[in-house]
Scaffold this active site. Structure first.
Site, PDB file in Angstrom:
ATOM      1  CB  ILE A  37     -14.930  -6.079  15.424  1.00 61.49           C
ATOM      2  CG1 ILE A  37     -14.759  -7.588  15.580  1.00 61.49           C
ATOM      3  CG2 ILE A  37     -16.284  -5.752  14.842  1.00 61.49           C
ATOM      4  CD1 ILE A  37     -15.711  -8.202  16.591  1.00 61.49           C
ATOM      5  CB  ALA A  38     -15.413  -1.491  15.595  1.00 65.45           C
ATOM      6  N   GLY A  40     -12.659   2.947  18.369  1.00 65.49           N
ATOM      7  CA  GLY A  40     -13.234   4.253  18.643  1.00 65.49           C
ATOM      8  C   GLY A  40     -12.360   5.057  19.578  1.00 65.49           C
ATOM      9  CG  MET A  42     -14.103   6.507  25.231  1.00 69.69           C
ATOM     10  SD  MET A  42     -12.941   7.351  26.325  1.00 69.69           S
ATOM     11  CE  MET A  42     -13.581   9.018  26.227  1.00 69.69           C
ATOM     12  CB  ALA A  43     -12.945   0.641  23.894  1.00 68.93           C
ATOM     13  CG  ASP A 154     -23.453   6.872  26.217  1.00 72.58           C
ATOM     14  OD1 ASP A 154     -24.063   7.870  25.775  1.00 72.58           O
ATOM     15  OD2 ASP A 154     -22.400   6.453  25.722  1.00 72.58           O
TER      16      ASP A 154
END
Length: 654
Positions: A37-38, A40, A42-43, A154
């Site tokens: 899906i996506a 970044g 970090m993950a 966060d």
């Protein structure tokens, strides 16, 4: 369909032209990864099917650099367990956590929809009422976490999901803590989060519920104005402004923004955490009040300031409770009653008029009651319990006493993360408002629970593992060494030793017996070998054989060296008779000694310490070869004995 997920680390929509090795794989034997899906910093987030429960889930898989950090993995697992216990309709549920090789993942509720960041990109800013209608469920989710002792750390639009059916969900609880604790801070992460970071996070690296409140206030400012409060060329300049500047009121950028929300933002983003609402629940109450008092039609005109309706709310937003409305209404009525109205300046004085002193007195009493109530609930009478968590108990006690509190030290409690002697928690908890001078109880950490290594000596490996597991520990490496006293396959010893107190994470290593092994007595003088074997419990017999080896030395043995044997077993030694030709060693025939060579007496070092024996032989001019026989600590045999030329190699066994 819009991208359904953005993570706390600026996840971006997937590039379908790039093959992903996880797509199509069955992760951990349970989750069939269907698409990415996506992705970044970090993950990466994947759409997956839980084949065990036949449901669609979102898998957040940490990048390999994080998975290789054992401290991060340990804290990540702990945080995931805590978040999984948090059940709230506005929190994205965590179903499972696990590892598959070098993949560390979270299995989470799949929420189709958009992030709040997507909405802001599309609409720039939101009307006041709509902004509050998004913030209220966000604060409800944060409040539930704060009540459970968790801090998000966060809070920002990227971590707020808006579902297709209008629900609001908060994601990524605990991930920031695991990343910070694992020393994984990166420049990209700071840029992505610094806009919402509280002053205490910037200066001291600490965060509590009030830090989430600050971030929520910044996010409300952004929803109302379309901008973050501080801009800068680099993260350090933004961080500096968080510490030294005050977040401006939203109405300074958008004139139609109501004063009620200026007050709400100002209260939530106060630089001093002690002046903010104590947690998200307190800010939620204020946000609900503000939403209730907003006019339905929020046109371009700002509501009048200083109204009777607005005054109690403003006081409440700033942390002081409003005066009771019944008292306000009653006092106003009495002070404006006709009996207290001044007579007209002109005209005759009314005969028989007397002031109603009872009403006057009652009004004065009620005014005093209102003032007293305000004082009773004001900040001047109350203080917030300081944040003492993680301090040394003695230091925390001095700090609390310096602030006027009475301090007691409670019974220490075990904790897997906090070192012994540091403050684990306080009663009342930090941030709680209490009467000045109240008593605080400090609960120190007793450190991790320690367990005594159980006695598993002489048990089989399976029984030893079971006993160690029953004690709450786990078994580590298993090794085997020969033993003359313990049967093959049974435990000789453990590491750490039996009775040693260790933490749950410590693995107990087992050393098993490899049984009795036949000692290697080759080249030893036959009489010495026979005596040694009898001492060890064997039954040796000797046969003689013609051989070029030195007469009287062992040239063969049965069973062979290092073969598995039992106590009392018969052993045959084959010893050399020397050659048939009457061969003699050079030093046994003085006529054969080379010119310049002299025979030197060989020191008898049997039964001496090995180091001393080597030193004595070398001092006499001989070379030394050392051979080890399991179970013997001192020299048990020596060959040759008698005399030999200087420089001859002498073999010793120990």
């Amino acid at each position: 369909m819009p991208c359904p997920w953005q993570t706390a680390r600026k996840l971006t929509p997937v590039d379908t032209t790039v093959a992903d090795p996880l797509v199509g794989r069955l992760l951990d034997g349970r989750y069939r990864v269907e698409s990415r899906i996506a992705r970044g910093g970090m993950a990466a987030v994947y759409l997956a099917l839980d084949i065990r429960l036949d449901r669609t889930v979102a898998l957040k898989v940490m990048h390999r650099s994080l998975a290789e950090d054992p401290d991060f993995v340990r804290r990540f697992i702990g945080e995931a367990k805590s978040v999984a216990s948090l059940s709230h309709p506005n929190v994205v549920h965590v179903f499972d956590q696990g590892t598959d090789g070098d993949h560390v993942y979270l299995s989470m509720e799949y929420v189709p929809g958009r992030t709040l960041r997507d909405v802001l990109r599309e609409r720039e800013r939101l009307p006041a009422r709509e902004a509050l209608e998004i913030m209220i469920p966000v604060l409800a989710a944060l409040g539930a976490a704060h009540q459970a002792g968790m801090v998000h750390r966060d809070v920002k639009p990227e971590n707020v999901l808006l579902t297709d059916d209008g629900r609001v969900k908060v994601v990524d609880f605990g991930l920031a803590r695991a990343i910070e604790a694992g020393n994984q801070t990166r420049t990209g992460v700071m840029i992505g989060t610094i806009a919402y970071m509280s002053p205490e996070q910037v200066t001291a690296g600490v965060a509590d519920a009030r830090s989430d409140v600050y971030a929520a206030g910044v996010m409300l400012f952004e929803l109302l104005t379309g901008h973050q409060p501080y801009q800068g060329d680099n993260p350090m300049s933004v961080a500096y402004r968080h510490v030294h500047d005050r977040v401006p009121p939203p109405s300074s950028l958008v004139r139609s923004s109501p004063p009620l929300l200026d007050t709400l933002v100002r209260s939530a983003t106060d630089r001093d955490p002690n002046h903010r609402p104590a947690d998200a629940t307190a800010l939620l109450v204020a946000a609900v009040d503000a939403h209730r008092m907003l006019p339905r039609d929020m046109g371009p005109q700002r509501p009048p300031t200083g109204s009777a309706a607005g005054a109690p709310l403003a006081a409440h937003q700033m942390g002081a409770p409003p005066a009771h409305p019944t008292l306000i209404h009653s006092a106003t009525e009495m002070l404006t009653a006709p009996a207290l109205a001044p007579p007209p300046e002109a005209g005759p004085k009314v005969a028989g008029f007397r002031p109603n002193w009872f009403i006057v007195a009652l009004a004065v009493v009620m005014i005093a009651a209102i003032a007293g109530t305000g004082w009773w609930f004001s900040e001047g009478r109350y203080s917030k319990v300081p944040d003492l968590l993680g301090m040394k108990t003695s230091v925390a006690k001095l700090e609390a006493e310096k602030q006027g509190f009475s301090v007691k030290i409670g019974q220490a409690e075990n904790d897997d993360k906090l070192a012994e002697g540091k403050v684990l928690r306080t009663d009342p908890e930090s941030g709680r408002e209490v009467v000045n001078g109240a008593s605080i109880t400090l609960i120190p950490s007793a450190g991790p629970v320690k367990i005594s290594v159980p006695n598993v000596v002489n048990l089989s490996e399976a029984d030893a593992r079971a006993k160690i597991s029953d004690a709450g520990l786990s078994t580590g490496a298993v090794s085997r060494v020969p033993s003359d006293t313990v049967q093959r396959g049974l435990v000789l010893r453990t590491s750490p030793q039996v009775g040693t107190k260790v933490t749950k994470s410590k693995r107990v290593e087992l050393v098993l017996s490899a049984g009795q092994l036949m000692p290697d007595v080759s080249e030893m003088q036959c009489d010495q070998a026979e005596a040694f074997l009898r001492q060890k419990g064997y039954n040796p017999t000797v046969v003689q054989q013609v051989d070029n080896a030195q007469p009287g030395t062992v040239i063969a043995q049965s069973p062979a060296a290092r073969a598995e044997v039992t106590a009392g077993q018969a052993v045959q030694l084959t010893c050399s008779k020397g050659p048939n030709t009457g061969f003699r060693w050079p030093w046994e025939n003085p006529d054969n000694v080379q010119p310049g060579q002299t025979l030197v007496a060989i020191p008898d070092v049997r039964f001496k310490n090995v180091a001393d024996a080597m030193r004595e032989l070398r001092a006499a001019g001989f070379r030394v070869r050392v051979r080890k026989i399991a179970g013997a600590g001192a020299v048990v045999a020596e060959n040759p004995l008698g005399q030999a030329p200087a420089g001859t190699r002498i073999t010793i066994w120990h």
